[in-house]
Design a protein around this motif. Sequence first.
Motif, PDB file in Angstrom:
ATOM      1  N   TYR A  43       0.102  -1.935  -2.001  1.00 58.73           N
ATOM      2  CA  TYR A  43       0.714  -1.150  -0.934  1.00 58.73           C
ATOM      3  C   TYR A  43       0.677   0.347  -1.223  1.00 58.73           C
ATOM      4  CZ  TYR A  43       4.365   0.777   2.106  1.00 58.73           C
ATOM      5  OH  TYR A  43       5.071   1.537   3.012  1.00 58.73           O
ATOM      6  N   VAL A  44       0.246   1.092  -0.209  1.00 61.60           N
ATOM      7  CA  VAL A  44       0.323   2.550  -0.208  1.00 61.60           C
ATOM      8  C   VAL A  44       0.854   2.945   1.165  1.00 61.60           C
ATOM      9  CG1 VAL A  44      -0.915   4.734  -0.434  1.00 61.60           C
ATOM     10  CG2 VAL A  44      -1.647   2.743  -1.783  1.00 61.60           C
ATOM     11  N   GLY A  45       2.088   3.400   1.216  1.00 61.15           N
ATOM     12  CA  GLY A  45       2.716   3.697   2.501  1.00 61.15           C
ATOM     13  C   GLY A  45       2.114   4.901   3.197  1.00 61.15           C
ATOM     14  N   GLY A  46       2.259   4.937   4.517  1.00 65.63           N
ATOM     15  CA  GLY A  46       1.744   6.067   5.287  1.00 65.63           C
ATOM     16  C   GLY A  46       2.572   6.338   6.525  1.00 65.63           C
ATOM     17  N   HIS A  47       2.430   7.543   7.045  1.00 66.82           N
ATOM     18  CA  HIS A  47       3.096   7.909   8.300  1.00 66.82           C
ATOM     19  C   HIS A  47       2.365   9.075   8.944  1.00 66.82           C
ATOM     20  CE1 HIS A  47       6.759   9.730  10.571  1.00 66.82           C
ATOM     21  NE2 HIS A  47       6.008   8.977  11.372  1.00 66.82           N
ATOM     22  N   PRO A  48       1.600   8.823  10.018  1.00 69.53           N
ATOM     23  CA  PRO A  48       0.977   9.926  10.755  1.00 69.53           C
ATOM     24  C   PRO A  48       2.015  10.646  11.602  1.00 69.53           C
ATOM     25  CG  PRO A  48       0.481   7.824  11.807  1.00 69.53           C
ATOM     26  CD  PRO A  48       1.250   7.498  10.565  1.00 69.53           C
ATOM     27  N   ASN A  63      -2.666 -10.566  -1.168  1.00 65.12           N
ATOM     28  CA  ASN A  63      -3.211  -9.508  -2.038  1.00 65.12           C
ATOM     29  C   ASN A  63      -3.822  -8.353  -1.256  1.00 65.12           C
ATOM     30  OD1 ASN A  63      -4.179 -12.371  -3.654  1.00 65.12           O
ATOM     31  ND2 ASN A  63      -2.766 -10.965  -4.671  1.00 65.12           N
ATOM     32  N   ALA A  64      -3.524  -8.256   0.012  1.00 70.49           N
ATOM     33  CA  ALA A  64      -4.181  -7.260   0.864  1.00 70.49           C
ATOM     34  C   ALA A  64      -3.900  -5.835   0.397  1.00 70.49           C
ATOM     35  CB  ALA A  64      -3.701  -7.414   2.302  1.00 70.49           C
ATOM     36  N   LEU A  65      -4.890  -4.970   0.607  1.00 77.85           N
ATOM     37  CA  LEU A  65      -4.645  -3.535   0.537  1.00 77.85           C
ATOM     38  C   LEU A  65      -3.873  -3.192   1.805  1.00 77.85           C
ATOM     39  CD1 LEU A  65      -4.871  -0.693  -0.548  1.00 77.85           C
ATOM     40  CD2 LEU A  65      -7.175  -0.536   0.444  1.00 77.85           C
ATOM     41  N   LEU A  66      -2.666  -2.715   1.635  1.00 72.95           N
ATOM     42  CA  LEU A  66      -1.724  -2.600   2.743  1.00 72.95           C
ATOM     43  C   LEU A  66      -1.228  -1.173   2.896  1.00 72.95           C
ATOM     44  CD1 LEU A  66       0.220  -4.021   4.834  1.00 72.95           C
ATOM     45  CD2 LEU A  66       1.828  -4.271   2.925  1.00 72.95           C
ATOM     46  N   THR A  67      -1.220  -0.706   4.123  1.00 66.17           N
ATOM     47  CA  THR A  67      -0.542   0.541   4.446  1.00 66.17           C
ATOM     48  C   THR A  67       0.243   0.313   5.734  1.00 66.17           C
ATOM     49  OG1 THR A  67      -0.793   2.959   4.676  1.00 66.17           O
ATOM     50  CG2 THR A  67      -2.427   1.585   5.800  1.00 66.17           C
ATOM     51  N   ASP A  68       0.955   1.346   6.172  1.00 64.76           N
ATOM     52  CA  ASP A  68       1.737   1.226   7.399  1.00 64.76           C
ATOM     53  C   ASP A  68       1.819   2.582   8.053  1.00 64.76           C
ATOM     54  OD1 ASP A  68       3.622   2.147   5.306  1.00 64.76           O
ATOM     55  OD2 ASP A  68       5.107   2.002   6.899  1.00 64.76           O
ATOM     56  N   VAL A  69       2.366   2.608   9.257  1.00 70.04           N
ATOM     57  CA  VAL A  69       2.517   3.875   9.987  1.00 70.04           C
ATOM     58  C   VAL A  69       3.965   4.054  10.439  1.00 70.04           C
ATOM     59  CG1 VAL A  69       0.109   4.035  10.727  1.00 70.04           C
ATOM     60  CG2 VAL A  69       1.720   2.718  12.109  1.00 70.04           C
ATOM     61  N   THR A  70       4.884   3.428   9.714  1.00 65.08           N
ATOM     62  CA  THR A  70       6.293   3.441  10.081  1.00 65.08           C
ATOM     63  C   THR A  70       6.909   4.799   9.797  1.00 65.08           C
ATOM     64  OG1 THR A  70       6.275   1.146   9.333  1.00 65.08           O
ATOM     65  CG2 THR A  70       8.407   2.089   9.879  1.00 65.08           C
ATOM     66  N   SER A  71       7.885   5.200  10.612  1.00 61.92           N
ATOM     67  CA  SER A  71       8.416   6.558  10.535  1.00 61.92           C
ATOM     68  C   SER A  71       9.439   6.766   9.435  1.00 61.92           C
ATOM     69  CB  SER A  71       9.041   6.953  11.884  1.00 61.92           C
ATOM     70  OG  SER A  71      10.100   6.081  12.201  1.00 61.92           O
ATOM     71  N   VAL A  72       9.834   5.703   8.725  1.00 64.10           N
ATOM     72  CA  VAL A  72      10.642   5.844   7.508  1.00 64.10           C
ATOM     73  C   VAL A  72       9.938   5.091   6.403  1.00 64.10           C
ATOM     74  CG1 VAL A  72      12.867   6.275   8.584  1.00 64.10           C
ATOM     75  CG2 VAL A  72      12.123   3.923   8.235  1.00 64.10           C
ATOM     76  N   ALA A  91      -8.383 -10.830   7.613  1.00 62.83           N
ATOM     77  CA  ALA A  91      -8.288  -9.668   6.724  1.00 62.83           C
ATOM     78  C   ALA A  91      -8.423 -10.084   5.271  1.00 62.83           C
ATOM     79  CB  ALA A  91      -6.964  -8.943   6.961  1.00 62.83           C
ATOM     80  N   ALA A  92      -7.798 -11.197   4.913  1.00 65.06           N
ATOM     81  CA  ALA A  92      -7.891 -11.688   3.535  1.00 65.06           C
ATOM     82  C   ALA A  92      -9.334 -12.037   3.182  1.00 65.06           C
ATOM     83  CB  ALA A  92      -6.982 -12.897   3.351  1.00 65.06           C
ATOM     84  N   GLU A  93     -10.048 -12.683   4.100  1.00 67.83           N
ATOM     85  CA  GLU A  93     -11.435 -13.073   3.849  1.00 67.83           C
ATOM     86  C   GLU A  93     -12.336 -11.851   3.677  1.00 67.83           C
ATOM     87  OE1 GLU A  93     -12.404 -15.471   7.186  1.00 67.83           O
ATOM     88  OE2 GLU A  93     -11.120 -17.158   6.582  1.00 67.83           O
ATOM     89  N   ALA A  94     -12.057 -10.794   4.435  1.00 68.42           N
ATOM     90  CA  ALA A  94     -12.893  -9.592   4.391  1.00 68.42           C
ATOM     91  C   ALA A  94     -12.387  -8.560   3.398  1.00 68.42           C
ATOM     92  CB  ALA A  94     -12.953  -8.964   5.788  1.00 68.42           C
ATOM     93  N   ASP A  95     -11.245  -8.818   2.752  1.00 69.44           N
ATOM     94  CA  ASP A  95     -10.570  -7.831   1.905  1.00 69.44           C
ATOM     95  C   ASP A  95     -10.422  -6.516   2.677  1.00 69.44           C
ATOM     96  OD1 ASP A  95      -9.222  -6.831  -0.283  1.00 69.44           O
ATOM     97  OD2 ASP A  95     -11.048  -6.266  -1.369  1.00 69.44           O
ATOM     98  N   ALA A  96      -9.921  -6.651   3.888  1.00 68.36           N
ATOM     99  CA  ALA A  96      -9.782  -5.501   4.775  1.00 68.36           C
ATOM    100  C   ALA A  96      -8.513  -4.709   4.454  1.00 68.36           C
ATOM    101  CB  ALA A  96      -9.733  -5.966   6.225  1.00 68.36           C
ATOM    102  N   LEU A  97      -8.495  -3.472   4.899  1.00 65.15           N
ATOM    103  CA  LEU A  97      -7.280  -2.670   4.877  1.00 65.15           C
ATOM    104  C   LEU A  97      -6.393  -3.133   6.023  1.00 65.15           C
ATOM    105  CD1 LEU A  97      -5.529  -0.185   4.061  1.00 65.15           C
ATOM    106  CD2 LEU A  97      -6.963   1.178   5.619  1.00 65.15           C
ATOM    107  N   VAL A  98      -5.177  -3.548   5.703  1.00 69.94           N
ATOM    108  CA  VAL A  98      -4.226  -3.983   6.720  1.00 69.94           C
ATOM    109  C   VAL A  98      -3.283  -2.827   7.028  1.00 69.94           C
ATOM    110  CG1 VAL A  98      -2.372  -5.589   7.311  1.00 69.94           C
ATOM    111  CG2 VAL A  98      -4.358  -6.387   6.007  1.00 69.94           C
ATOM    112  N   VAL A  99      -3.183  -2.485   8.296  1.00 69.15           N
ATOM    113  CA  VAL A  99      -2.307  -1.403   8.746  1.00 69.15           C
ATOM    114  C   VAL A  99      -1.171  -2.007   9.565  1.00 69.15           C
ATOM    115  CG1 VAL A  99      -2.155   0.779   9.997  1.00 69.15           C
ATOM    116  CG2 VAL A  99      -4.297   0.153   8.854  1.00 69.15           C
ATOM    117  N   LEU A 100       0.053  -1.933   9.052  1.00 66.91           N
ATOM    118  CA  LEU A 100       1.205  -2.411   9.804  1.00 66.91           C
ATOM    119  C   LEU A 100       1.670  -1.322  10.758  1.00 66.91           C
ATOM    120  CD1 LEU A 100       3.444  -4.318   7.225  1.00 66.91           C
ATOM    121  CD2 LEU A 100       1.524  -5.160   8.607  1.00 66.91           C
ATOM    122  N   ALA A 101       1.629  -1.634  12.052  1.00 68.55           N
ATOM    123  CA  ALA A 101       2.032  -0.675  13.080  1.00 68.55           C
ATOM    124  C   ALA A 101       3.086  -1.309  13.977  1.00 68.55           C
ATOM    125  CB  ALA A 101       0.821  -0.220  13.889  1.00 68.55           C
TER     126      ALA A 101
END
Length: 325
Positions: free
Chosen positions: A116-121, A90-99, A61-71
């Motif tokens: 980091y930009v948090g998220g929750h579907p 330095n990753a662009l980071l989001t997550d799908v955690t419920s809090v 992910a670091a090599e590709a500058d990918a969006l990392v999604v913590l699930a």
Amino acid sequence: MSPVRDVCVIGLGLIGGSVLRAAAAAKRTAWGATTSESDAAAARAQGYDAETDVAAALRRAAEADALVVLAVPLPVIDETLHLLAEHAPNALLTDVTSVKAPVLRAVRRWAPEARYVGGHPMAGTSRSGWDAGDAELFRDAAWVVEIEDDTDLALWAEVAEFAVSLGAHVVPLSATAHDEAVARISHLPHLLAAVLAAVGAEGGPVAMSLAAGSFRDGTRVAGSRPELVRAMTEGNRDALLSVLDDALGRLGAARGSLASTGGLAKTIQAGHQGSLAFTEHREQDRVGVQLSLSAPDAREALRALGERGGRITGISGDQATAESS
């Protein structure tokens, strides 16, 4: 908008597995990692790029500058962030955690260089694991994308566009506003379902043989994995305590009224009105608007939109297409 990023999903259970499937269906280059040998093997058997070496996936992910999604579940967020800080700081980071507030604090503590930009579907089922996932899980679902005073709006737009590309509509909210809302509409229902299921089971075979739609509907989420329910409810302790006090007060009032007068009209009528309000909100017409994400007051406009229950349904350039009730 920035070029479409690759996606790295850490955790391949119900939500993470659905994110990987949906990202691949949206023509993103996507891969995932999980510590579960069985989930990784099942994903690979279905043609997805999955492994059990989380560190290697993060380095990629670091090599590709990918969006990392913590699930991953809340209890393992800290150790996952340690790995992220080591292999993709330095990753662009989001997550799908419920809090959201506990995750925001953890990111600031353990991975402060992450973007980091948090998220929750707001989607899911009572099932778990890779096999429970579905590429269409997020279709027409609300997806909270967190906005704070220090959020980079360009990064926010990327994460929001990612959610929209998976079929969701975006609701911009702060961590505090999100956690208070989900305490009411998700975490309290899990607790009430647990109590209903336990009380019903105490009735033994006779009660179970008579149980039908109302019991099934009221207890559906009690079938969720207990460790996951504990993580979300205990992780949102402060907001949930206040909401639980409200619910206990209403139950106490109902009990007092039933004991003294034999009536439950106030409790039942209030519940009926709440149900009607939910239905009306889902069915009401919405007014389409355009928001400029580069405008000086964009952050305040997004926050206000979320607090009104408005939603972002599309993003193009620095413009967001929103529906506001």
